[in-house]
Scaffold this active site. Structure first.
Site, mmCIF file in Angstrom:
data_model
loop_
_atom_site.group_PDB
_atom_site.id
_atom_site.type_symbol
_atom_site.label_atom_id
_atom_site.label_comp_id
_atom_site.label_asym_id
_atom_site.label_seq_id
_atom_site.Cartn_x
_atom_site.Cartn_y
_atom_site.Cartn_z
ATOM 1 N N HIS A 57 -3.621 -5.796 1.160
ATOM 2 C CA HIS A 57 -3.317 -6.054 2.570
ATOM 3 C C HIS A 57 -3.859 -7.423 2.973
ATOM 4 O O HIS A 57 -4.795 -7.937 2.366
ATOM 5 C CB HIS A 57 -3.994 -5.016 3.464
ATOM 6 C CG HIS A 57 -3.271 -3.706 3.541
ATOM 7 N ND1 HIS A 57 -2.030 -3.568 4.093
ATOM 8 C CD2 HIS A 57 -3.657 -2.464 3.147
ATOM 9 C CE1 HIS A 57 -1.668 -2.296 4.051
ATOM 10 N NE2 HIS A 57 -2.621 -1.606 3.475
ATOM 11 N N CYS A 93 0.838 -1.198 0.000
ATOM 12 C CA CYS A 93 0.000 0.000 0.000
ATOM 13 C C CYS A 93 0.878 1.255 0.000
ATOM 14 O O CYS A 93 1.554 1.530 -0.975
ATOM 15 C CB CYS A 93 -0.962 -0.044 1.176
ATOM 16 S SG CYS A 93 -2.458 0.954 0.913
#
Length: 485
Positions: free
Chosen positions: A428, A331
């Site tokens: 994630h 991310c």
């Protein structure tokens, strides 16, 4: 009518989240329909819900303990700090504003109707709702407009159990002092108390329980010994990621970014016996013997990249790459690995752009639309399925995206260097998938074999048994009151 009980703390990090998770599992085991609820949370470690929003990750764990899918009503107000003085405000799962702390003080009272709306929906059809407070009700300077502690409890008439942390020392002063500073109307809502994190023989604190009960009039519900398996559960705070006994031979170094976010990727790695996850604090160099440097998510990518450079971690990272080490950016960490990060609308501060680390040939442009999605992915390199989630603003493109190493719903995801040692992804939670984690770590030479999800379930069961053994859960249920919100 649904009953409720609220667990508040005599301070921050006294173990409220873990106790609420344990109660949810224990009450579920007793055959009750139970749900967790936290009116307001402050955390950059968020979870994506089945209804398309985001909540604090602690509430997602509590939902799991209760046998439920996480939904936005379990945490209707989430504050995600972006700077020392400001935070993103998420209401019922959606970002509504970024405000300074002083402005949120006037905003929060207007959020109470949303909090009550979420509570009513969540409580409908349940036997009991276990509510978690935030911080401490003793912060009476913040009482006006409060929705996190006594403001919520007063609005619905919810009885409160106060939790103290004996590991910090001075627990009698924590409890009696809270009683002393609370307004009388708030003090009447506290009916019981419990002491958490005791090391040694709990019976040695029997006199302490009597002193607190005499000074406050509250009912003592027990002394909870230190729960040694807490490390097996997903951490709410990065400081709670503690090394297990017997560090594994393969070292993964993780720089502790100032605005680190969604670091649950580290929990399954920490659980592996062949792996040692080292959180590198500011002021320390990245260890030269790490096989992998993992740059985690960030709530403020440009700011954290500047801090990373200020710590000299960029120099350490380049040296790590020259030695043949591997790098993984997730991310915000993925965005940092590219050549450039542009923020034309000033979503993370003043409009502008910053040069990236240049380890991946990609560029990122920040966009106001936040992507929130639970994602089923595939790792073509191993053929393994991967479950994860996406929670980010920004779009990343560039030549290295042609070497995407994951596939999300048949969409290429991520980027990799030509030699494959440097990778980035927006996904994630990918290491929770046992097969993929084993395949990824095998590339680094690590031995694996942990069934992570099974371990979390076993730890929740052990936590419930721990509470049943050391807390008077029957008495706690007697304190619960019917509440319609």
């Amino acid at each position: 009518m649904t009953r409720a009980i609220m667990i508040q703390g005599a301070g921050s990090n006294v173990g409220k989240s873990l106790v609420v998770a344990g109660l949810c599992r224990a009450l579920r085991a007793r055959g009750l329909s139970v749900a967790p609820f936290k009116p307001q949370n402050m955390s950059n470690n968020a979870a994506v819900t089945v209804d398309g929003g985001e909540i604090g990750r602690a509430q997602a764990l509590q939902a799991r303990a209760a046998g439920l899918d996480p939904v936005v009503d379990m945490n209707p107000v989430l504050l995600k700090p972006e700077s020392e003085t400001g935070a993103q405000v998420v209401v019922q799962g959606k970002r509504v504003a970024t405000v300074k702390a002083r402005d949120y003080g006037t905003m929060k009272a207007g959020l109470l109707p949303k909090v009550l709306e979420s509570y009513r929906r969540l409580a409908r059809g349940r036997d009991i709702v276990v509510v978690e407070g935030a911080g401490s009700p003793a912060e009476v300077n913040l009482r006006a407009g409060d929705i996190a502690n006594m403001g919520f409890a007063e609005a619905v008439g919810c009885p409160v159990v106060l939790l103290g942390d004996i590991d910090r020392g001075g627990v009698i002063a924590q409890m009696v002092g809270t009683h002393a500073v609370l307004p009388e109307t708030d003090g009447r809502l506290i009916l019981g108390f419990a002491i958490n994190k005791f090391r040694g023989d709990p019976s040695l604190f029997a006199e302490g329980l009597s002193v607190i009960a005499e000074r406050t009039g509250w009912q003592g519900l027990g002394v909870l010994p230190w729960f040694s398996d807490a490390w097996r559960l997903p951490a709410e705070d990065v400081m709670d990621i503690r090394p297990k006994s017997g560090a594994g031979p393969l070292k993964i170094a993780v720089p502790r970014l100032s605005r680190i976010a969604n670091f649950d990727d580290l929990d399954p790695l920490s659980a592996e016996p062949g792996v040692s996850v080292e959180i590198v604090e500011p002021g320390r160099a990245l260890p030269g013997d790490a096989a992998l440097v993992l740059i985690p998510g960030s709530k403020s990518t440009r700011s954290d990249l500047a801090d990373l450079r200020a710590q000299g971690w960029d120099i350490d990272l380049f040296a790590h790459v020259r030695r043949g080490g591997h790098v993984l950016g997730l991310c915000g960490g993925y965005q940092m690995l590219g050549r450039r990060i542009a923020d034309p609308e000033g979503l993370e501060g003043a409009p502008g752009e910053i040069e990236g680390l240049g380890l991946l040939d990609v560029e990122t442009v920040m966009r106001p639309e936040k992507r929130l999605a639970l994602s089923a992915a595939h790792h073509p390199g191993s053929g393994e399925a991967v479950e994860g989630y996406e929670i980010h603003m920004g779009e990343t493109e560039g030549p290295d995206c042609a070497r995407a190493w994951l596939s999300v719903n048949e969409r290429p995801e991520g980027a990799a260097s030509e030699d494959g040692r440097i990778r980035g992804s927006y996904l994630h939670g990918l290491f929770s998938s046992d097969g993929f984690r084993a395949a990824y770590l095998a590339e680094l030479g690590a031995q694996t074999g942990v069934a992570y999800g099974t371990g979390v379930e076993a730890a929740l069961d052990a936590l419930a048994a721990h509470l049943e053994a050391h807390m008077d859960v029957d008495a706690l249920l007697d304190l619960c009151a019917p509440i319609d919100g």
